[in-house]
Write an enzyme that holds these catalytic residues in place. Structure first.
Site, mmCIF file in Angstrom:
data_model
loop_
_atom_site.group_PDB
_atom_site.id
_atom_site.type_symbol
_atom_site.label_atom_id
_atom_site.label_comp_id
_atom_site.label_asym_id
_atom_site.label_seq_id
_atom_site.Cartn_x
_atom_site.Cartn_y
_atom_site.Cartn_z
ATOM 1 N N ARG A 45 56.378 45.196 143.298
ATOM 2 C CA ARG A 45 56.941 47.172 142.680
ATOM 3 C C ARG A 45 57.494 47.117 141.553
ATOM 4 O O ARG A 45 57.376 47.644 140.882
ATOM 5 C CB ARG A 45 57.185 47.460 143.449
ATOM 6 C CG ARG A 45 56.705 47.855 145.050
ATOM 7 C CD ARG A 45 57.758 47.731 146.445
ATOM 8 N NE ARG A 45 57.890 46.866 147.179
ATOM 9 C CZ ARG A 45 58.195 46.490 148.735
ATOM 10 N NH1 ARG A 45 58.866 48.081 148.385
ATOM 11 N NH2 ARG A 45 58.452 46.422 149.369
ATOM 12 N N GLY A 46 58.563 45.961 141.214
ATOM 13 C CA GLY A 46 58.931 45.918 139.402
ATOM 14 C C GLY A 46 58.761 46.402 138.301
ATOM 15 O O GLY A 46 59.481 47.364 138.086
ATOM 16 N N GLU A 101 54.953 42.106 133.691
ATOM 17 C CA GLU A 101 56.282 41.386 134.679
ATOM 18 C C GLU A 101 57.616 42.250 134.269
ATOM 19 O O GLU A 101 58.207 42.385 133.821
ATOM 20 C CB GLU A 101 56.370 40.248 134.684
ATOM 21 C CG GLU A 101 57.027 39.110 135.346
ATOM 22 C CD GLU A 101 57.056 39.792 137.146
ATOM 23 O OE1 GLU A 101 57.270 41.269 137.778
ATOM 24 O OE2 GLU A 101 56.993 39.080 137.772
ATOM 25 N N ASP A 102 58.472 42.493 135.766
ATOM 26 C CA ASP A 102 59.785 43.259 135.513
ATOM 27 C C ASP A 102 60.727 41.681 134.853
ATOM 28 O O ASP A 102 61.014 43.010 133.094
ATOM 29 C CB ASP A 102 59.594 43.880 136.565
ATOM 30 C CG ASP A 102 60.502 42.952 137.549
ATOM 31 O OD1 ASP A 102 60.212 42.118 137.317
ATOM 32 O OD2 ASP A 102 61.349 43.495 138.413
ATOM 33 N N ASP A 105 62.791 35.208 135.861
ATOM 34 C CA ASP A 105 64.340 34.485 136.054
ATOM 35 C C ASP A 105 64.139 33.173 135.748
ATOM 36 O O ASP A 105 64.001 32.272 134.644
ATOM 37 C CB ASP A 105 64.442 35.240 136.852
ATOM 38 C CG ASP A 105 65.810 34.940 137.266
ATOM 39 O OD1 ASP A 105 66.429 34.767 137.021
ATOM 40 O OD2 ASP A 105 66.456 35.405 138.958
ATOM 41 N N GLY A 107 61.150 32.240 136.662
ATOM 42 C CA GLY A 107 59.708 31.705 136.114
ATOM 43 C C GLY A 107 59.066 31.500 137.982
ATOM 44 O O GLY A 107 57.634 30.613 137.817
ATOM 45 N N THR A 109 58.030 32.803 140.580
ATOM 46 C CA THR A 109 56.901 33.347 141.433
ATOM 47 C C THR A 109 55.010 33.600 139.994
ATOM 48 O O THR A 109 54.093 33.667 140.132
ATOM 49 C CB THR A 109 57.377 35.223 141.044
ATOM 50 O OG1 THR A 109 58.723 35.217 141.847
ATOM 51 C CG2 THR A 109 56.641 35.713 141.200
ATOM 52 N N LYS A 133 65.266 36.196 131.242
ATOM 53 C CA LYS A 133 66.365 36.057 131.318
ATOM 54 C C LYS A 133 66.596 33.920 131.498
ATOM 55 O O LYS A 133 66.256 33.029 132.027
ATOM 56 C CB LYS A 133 66.669 35.381 132.469
ATOM 57 C CG LYS A 133 67.741 36.934 133.207
ATOM 58 C CD LYS A 133 68.179 37.017 134.386
ATOM 59 C CE LYS A 133 68.885 38.405 135.206
ATOM 60 N NZ LYS A 133 68.905 37.689 136.625
ATOM 61 N N PHE A 154 72.751 40.343 137.245
ATOM 62 C CA PHE A 154 71.876 40.670 138.155
ATOM 63 C C PHE A 154 71.813 42.280 138.131
ATOM 64 O O PHE A 154 72.875 43.055 137.427
ATOM 65 C CB PHE A 154 72.547 40.659 140.211
ATOM 66 C CG PHE A 154 70.908 40.321 140.465
ATOM 67 C CD1 PHE A 154 70.023 40.010 140.411
ATOM 68 C CD2 PHE A 154 70.650 41.730 141.081
ATOM 69 C CE1 PHE A 154 68.627 40.391 140.907
ATOM 70 C CE2 PHE A 154 69.606 42.130 141.494
ATOM 71 C CZ PHE A 154 68.469 41.529 142.020
ATOM 72 N N ASP A 161 64.814 46.851 141.401
ATOM 73 C CA ASP A 161 65.811 46.682 142.850
ATOM 74 C C ASP A 161 67.426 45.450 142.918
ATOM 75 O O ASP A 161 66.519 44.481 142.476
ATOM 76 C CB ASP A 161 64.744 46.656 143.408
ATOM 77 C CG ASP A 161 64.173 45.128 144.440
ATOM 78 O OD1 ASP A 161 63.609 44.780 143.371
ATOM 79 O OD2 ASP A 161 64.417 44.625 144.777
ATOM 80 N N ARG A 167 66.098 51.272 142.079
ATOM 81 C CA ARG A 167 64.375 51.145 140.655
ATOM 82 C C ARG A 167 63.989 52.693 140.030
ATOM 83 O O ARG A 167 63.789 52.392 138.662
ATOM 84 C CB ARG A 167 63.072 51.752 142.179
ATOM 85 C CG ARG A 167 63.546 49.843 142.432
ATOM 86 C CD ARG A 167 61.954 49.498 143.074
ATOM 87 N NE ARG A 167 61.427 48.686 144.016
ATOM 88 C CZ ARG A 167 61.492 47.125 143.902
ATOM 89 N NH1 ARG A 167 61.187 46.566 142.338
ATOM 90 N NH2 ARG A 167 61.240 46.378 144.466
HETATM 91 P P1 IMP Z 1 61.298 33.862 139.513
HETATM 92 O O1 IMP Z 1 61.327 34.562 140.186
HETATM 93 O O2 IMP Z 1 63.164 33.485 139.709
HETATM 94 O O3 IMP Z 1 61.030 34.631 138.215
HETATM 95 O O4 IMP Z 1 61.941 35.810 139.680
HETATM 96 C C1 IMP Z 1 61.451 36.547 139.579
HETATM 97 C C2 IMP Z 1 61.496 38.255 140.473
HETATM 98 O O5 IMP Z 1 62.204 37.998 140.948
HETATM 99 C C3 IMP Z 1 61.298 39.448 139.321
HETATM 100 O O6 IMP Z 1 60.270 39.531 139.728
HETATM 101 C C4 IMP Z 1 62.504 40.346 139.829
HETATM 102 O O7 IMP Z 1 61.361 40.953 141.124
HETATM 103 C C5 IMP Z 1 63.111 39.566 140.996
HETATM 104 N N1 IMP Z 1 64.503 39.299 140.085
HETATM 105 C C6 IMP Z 1 64.627 38.258 138.871
HETATM 106 N N2 IMP Z 1 65.807 38.863 138.879
HETATM 107 C C7 IMP Z 1 66.579 39.479 138.711
HETATM 108 C C8 IMP Z 1 67.657 40.949 138.234
HETATM 109 O O8 IMP Z 1 68.211 40.902 137.312
HETATM 110 N N3 IMP Z 1 67.643 42.065 139.135
HETATM 111 C C9 IMP Z 1 66.454 42.137 140.240
HETATM 112 N N4 IMP Z 1 65.239 41.583 139.961
HETATM 113 C C10 IMP Z 1 65.164 39.900 139.662
HETATM 114 MG MG MG Z 2 61.855 42.486 142.759
#
Ligand code: IMP
Ligand code: MG
Length: 177
Positions: A45-46, A101-102, A105, A107, A109, A133, A154, A161, A167
Site C-alpha cells: 500500500r506504501g 515503490e515507496d 531498503d 531490496g 521485496t 536507503k 525508519f 507506515d 501513511r
Molecule cells: P525491502 O524489501 O527491505 O527493500 O523493503 C521494502 C519495503 O519495506 C518497502 O516497500 C516498505 O513498505 C518497507 N520499508 C522499508 N523501509 C521502511 C521505512 O523506513 N519506513 C516504512 N517502511 C519501510
Molecule cells: Mg510497508
C-alpha cells in the site's frame, strides 16, 4: 510536533513536491523518446500517495495497475519472506512497465517483484522509487528514477507506515523512541 510519535521531519511537503515534479519530468521525457503503451504499476500500500502525485506530473498517456506484496508483517525489519497478496488485473506483455515503490531498503521485496515481472515479457521494465536507503541494500536492484537517498533511519508518512499507521502524514518523518 502535532502528530504523536514523530520527532523529526526529514522531508517537508515543499521538498516532496519538488522531488515528485522532477521525477515526473524525467519520466515524461523518457517515454516520449521511447513511445509505446505505458502501464504504471504501484506496489500497495506504501506507493499509493506517491503514485497519485507522480502520475499527475507524467505528461504521457498511461494506465494504472496495482500489486500487493508483503514482506514485513507489522515489524520494521524485512522478514525476507515475500508473498504476492494481490496480482495485477491486466497483462503487461508488450507494454512499457514502470514499477512504483515507496522505498527500497534491503531490496528483498523488489528483487523478487522484478524477477517475476520480467518473466511476463513487458516491452521494457523501469523502476521508480520515492526513497532509497542504499546503505541497507542486500540485493542489487536497478533504480531508473529515484526521488531521494536517505540514511538508515525508519521513516514514515507520505504513504510509508509503521504498523499500518502514519501513511496520511503529508511529510516524511522519523519516529522517536
Ligand atoms: P525491502 O524489501 O527491505 O527493500 O523493503 C521494502 C519495503 O519495506 C518497502 O516497500 C516498505 O513498505 C518497507 N520499508 C522499508 N523501509 C521502511 C521505512 O523506513 N519506513 C516504512 N517502511 C519501510
Ligand atoms: Mg510497508
Amino acid at each position: 510536533m502535532p502528530d504523536t510519535g514523530v520527532t523529526k521531519i526529514l522531508i517537508r511537503e515543499e521538498e516532496i513536491a519538488k522531488i515528485v515534479a522532477g521525477l515526473g519530468e524525467e519520466i515524461t521525457q523518457h517515454y516520449r523518446e521511447s513511445g509505446g503503451e505505458l502501464m504504471v504499476v504501484g506496489l500497495l500500500r506504501g506507493s499509493v500517495v506517491f503514485m497519485a502525485d507522480l502520475i499527475r506530473k507524467i505528461h504521457y498517456p498511461l494506465v494504472l495497475d496495482f500489486m500487493a506484496v508483503s514482506s514485513y508483517g507489522d515489524g520494521t525489519v524485512s522478514s525476507g519472506d515475500v508473498k504476492i497478496v494481490m496480482d495485477l488485473d491486466e497483462s503487461v506483455e508488450g507494454k512499457h512497465v514502470l514499477l512504483v515503490e515507496d522505498i527500497i531498503d534491503t531490496g528483498t521485496t523488489f528483487q523478487k517483484v522484478i524477477r517475476m515481472m520480467k518473466n511476463r515479457n513487458p516491452k521494457s521494465l523501469k523502476v521508480c522509487t520515492f526513497l532509497n536507503k542504499p546503505s541497507r541494500r542486500k540485493f542489487d536492484v536497478p533504480i531508473d528514477f529515484c526521488g531521494k537517498d536517505i540514511p538508515d533511519e525508519f521513516v514514515c508518512g507520505y504513504g510509508l507506515d509503521f504498523a499500518q499507521k502514519y501513511r496520511n502524514l503529508p511529510y516524511v518523518g522519523v519516529l522517536g523512541e
